[in-house]
Design a protein around this motif. Sequence first.
Motif, PDB file in Angstrom:
ATOM      1  N   GLU A  86     -42.697 -32.711   0.745  1.00  0.00           N
ATOM      2  CA  GLU A  86     -43.867 -32.882   1.323  1.00  0.00           C
ATOM      3  C   GLU A  86     -44.708 -33.647   1.599  1.00  0.00           C
ATOM      4  O   GLU A  86     -45.279 -33.965   2.595  1.00  0.00           O
ATOM      5  CB  GLU A  86     -44.769 -31.506   0.755  1.00  0.00           C
TER       6      GLU A  86
ATOM      7  N   ARG B 230     -43.223 -36.236   3.774  1.00  0.00           N
ATOM      8  CA  ARG B 230     -43.176 -35.629   5.192  1.00  0.00           C
ATOM      9  C   ARG B 230     -41.817 -35.856   5.228  1.00  0.00           C
ATOM     10  O   ARG B 230     -41.247 -36.594   6.479  1.00  0.00           O
ATOM     11  CB  ARG B 230     -44.127 -36.939   6.031  1.00  0.00           C
ATOM     12  N   GLU B 231     -40.787 -35.557   4.756  1.00  0.00           N
ATOM     13  CA  GLU B 231     -39.301 -35.794   4.681  1.00  0.00           C
ATOM     14  C   GLU B 231     -38.541 -34.631   4.657  1.00  0.00           C
ATOM     15  O   GLU B 231     -38.860 -33.708   3.769  1.00  0.00           O
ATOM     16  CB  GLU B 231     -38.449 -36.681   3.356  1.00  0.00           C
ATOM     17  N   PHE B 232     -38.109 -33.995   6.492  1.00  0.00           N
ATOM     18  CA  PHE B 232     -37.914 -32.831   6.495  1.00  0.00           C
ATOM     19  C   PHE B 232     -36.053 -32.966   6.213  1.00  0.00           C
ATOM     20  O   PHE B 232     -35.467 -34.086   6.689  1.00  0.00           O
ATOM     21  CB  PHE B 232     -37.195 -32.811   8.148  1.00  0.00           C
TER      22      PHE B 232
ATOM     23  N   ILE C  46     -44.685 -30.732   6.379  1.00  0.00           N
ATOM     24  CA  ILE C  46     -44.199 -31.769   6.988  1.00  0.00           C
ATOM     25  C   ILE C  46     -44.233 -31.612   8.878  1.00  0.00           C
ATOM     26  O   ILE C  46     -44.327 -33.037   8.694  1.00  0.00           O
ATOM     27  CB  ILE C  46     -42.458 -31.755   6.447  1.00  0.00           C
TER      28      ILE C  46
ATOM     29  N   SER D 257     -42.999 -41.834   9.404  1.00  0.00           N
ATOM     30  CA  SER D 257     -42.438 -41.118   8.066  1.00  0.00           C
ATOM     31  C   SER D 257     -41.047 -41.735   8.151  1.00  0.00           C
ATOM     32  O   SER D 257     -39.938 -41.439   8.510  1.00  0.00           O
ATOM     33  CB  SER D 257     -42.377 -39.577   7.981  1.00  0.00           C
ATOM     34  N   PRO D 258     -40.256 -41.538   6.700  1.00  0.00           N
ATOM     35  CA  PRO D 258     -41.053 -40.282   5.191  1.00  0.00           C
ATOM     36  C   PRO D 258     -42.195 -41.666   4.751  1.00  0.00           C
ATOM     37  O   PRO D 258     -41.855 -43.376   5.206  1.00  0.00           O
ATOM     38  CB  PRO D 258     -39.535 -40.179   4.397  1.00  0.00           C
TER      39      PRO D 258
END
Length: 692
Positions: A58, A61-63, A90, A525-526
């Motif tokens: 989170e 911001r990494e999916f 995210i 991101s990330p």
Amino acid sequence: MKQSSFLSLALTLGSLMACAKAPPPAAPPPASARAQEPPRPAYSASQISALAELMRLEDRREFADERLRALAHDSSPEVRRRAVVATSRIGDKRGVSILLQALADSSESVRIDAAFGLGLLRDTTSEVIAALANQALQRAAPTSIEAGAQAVFALGRINTEPARAVVEQALTSASPRIAQEALLAIWKFKRTDAAVARVIPHLAGTNTQTRWRAAYALARMGGAQAGVPLLHAVTDADPLVRSLAMRGLRASVVDSANIHDRARGALTTALADSDAQVRINALRALASYKEEAIVLPVAALLQDNDGNVAITAAQALADLKFPASAAVLSGAASDPTIALALRGAALASLARVSATPPTSAIERYARDAGSWLARYYAARALEGLPLPAAETIARLLIDDADVRVATAALESLVAIDTDSLSALPRIYIQQLGASDPMLRAAALRGLQKHASADLVPIALDAFDRAAKDKDNDAATAAIDLLGAIVKRGVHADRPFYARFERSPDPVVRREAVEKLGLGAWGEASPVETGHDQTFYEQVVRTIVLPALISGTEPRLRIHMAIGDIVVQLAGSEAPLTAYNMITLAAKGYFNGGRWHRVVPNFVLQDGDPRGDGNGGPGYSIRDEMNRLRNLRGSFGMALSGPDTGGSQFFITFSPQPHLDAGYTVFGRVVTGMDIADKVVQDEPILSIDVTP
């Protein structure tokens, strides 16, 4: 918890950057005490690791699709819930399917956060609308009232016609909780007569929580239908309902409802209400009537015992724009016996309303060598003057030794800069050589109004210098200038990406993507947070687990000469924001500050050691949007855009539903809200400490 434990917590958190070793376990309580305690959830090492991993994803911001889906099916309800929360924060819409599946989770807490999270992602597909509708209208299995309420909130954020139809239907829900949430969502949609008709009955109910939400909704929706019900509500027994009703009685509403005289009379009477918030909203509503007869009753409140009421009266007099207003404001601005905050408000209002620019009055403040605040108020007042008059005084203040004054003067010039033939671009360019990044940022924002191909080299050089600043304001302003030039058909993005390597600052990267396109930098991101798994595990152990296991949350004491405000942080819902706040407080970062922004009956804001609202710690943290709402006494993180929080925080004087899920709420005032009500602009803060 004992005071020593909280001091230990602050010191532990403050050292996490340098050392991520786990603290020694606390000694267990005596057996007799343990026997009396209710059963508490236990968290294994693997579950703590999973919670930390989710926090890291989170924060970056990494999916991580596969991993998020796996943790959303973990055996632990809390791990599943945190997976849902992380997925929604995210912000990648690939996570929609994870949240849709979570709506059917066996754990109510997971279903609740899944519904809320769909609102954060704002996916408008029919599948999402249908799933939220089933929750909101209680057609889902399993179902719960709170999950339904969060589904209504989510539909309000999605804001499509199908979503509006569901929210409108929810206004008649048998559940007061769902109906209340619908009241706070319906105003976000285009107003319809049917929707207003469904809101009005709630204003006459017996539930105060429902009535204030109905008053808020009608005030936001406006229109002729709302006029009479709001007028009736100005005599409500609850002051919050009264104040919100008065907010809605603007001249445009009462005129369309043909109740102008009655409403003006009710508002004038309310100027004597025992509640300061009611008086403040009555003043603001009356200012929209533009009638000279209103000047005297409004001016009388310049003498109000509540400083925020008096400041609001000064602002209302400017909105009325009559010669009588100018005469009263001139007297207040020059009265040394009243507080500087009120004199400053009167000066700014005088600049807006006076037929002749009050340059001599502003110059007196501008030449006050003993008070930077007086000169700062002069700089802010320039925004109310026509450009030629403002420019003369601004040139004096831009050279002020105090960069806060200089920045404010330049910002005022930028605000009134509408003359393409003026000499202002030369002034802006001169300030790009300043050492202060905020002054350079203001100058770059001014140049945006004169964007042209000729400014590309200047903007590039400005970014080059700004890239070395601790703060990123000048860097993002330089990118914004290049973006404005791109809109003129000039390919300013190409030399930018050719000249500069990818910025390590995620805020700068996001700004570049939004204004200049992906270019060579790629996606924003990330985020490289600089933290490893051990760091996040430590935050879980020191902040999250105490809240989950025993309900223990850290507290902060805001110490002022007029009294203390005690805030209980919501570390369980916003752990990294709470960690950041505790760490800064433990360092004494906030000591000796001032409430640099106080908006009566809205918010009071501080956390800026610079003192003018432009300062911060030199880094940004990610938002942690959660289900906590902006009610009276909520403690939130101030922002200048997504993921731009740092150290500035705010406390809400009254409910502000329009801020919900737009700012991280990470605490609430537990004692001292009566002290907060006494705070006016520039009130000093002696210290902010971690307390038991």
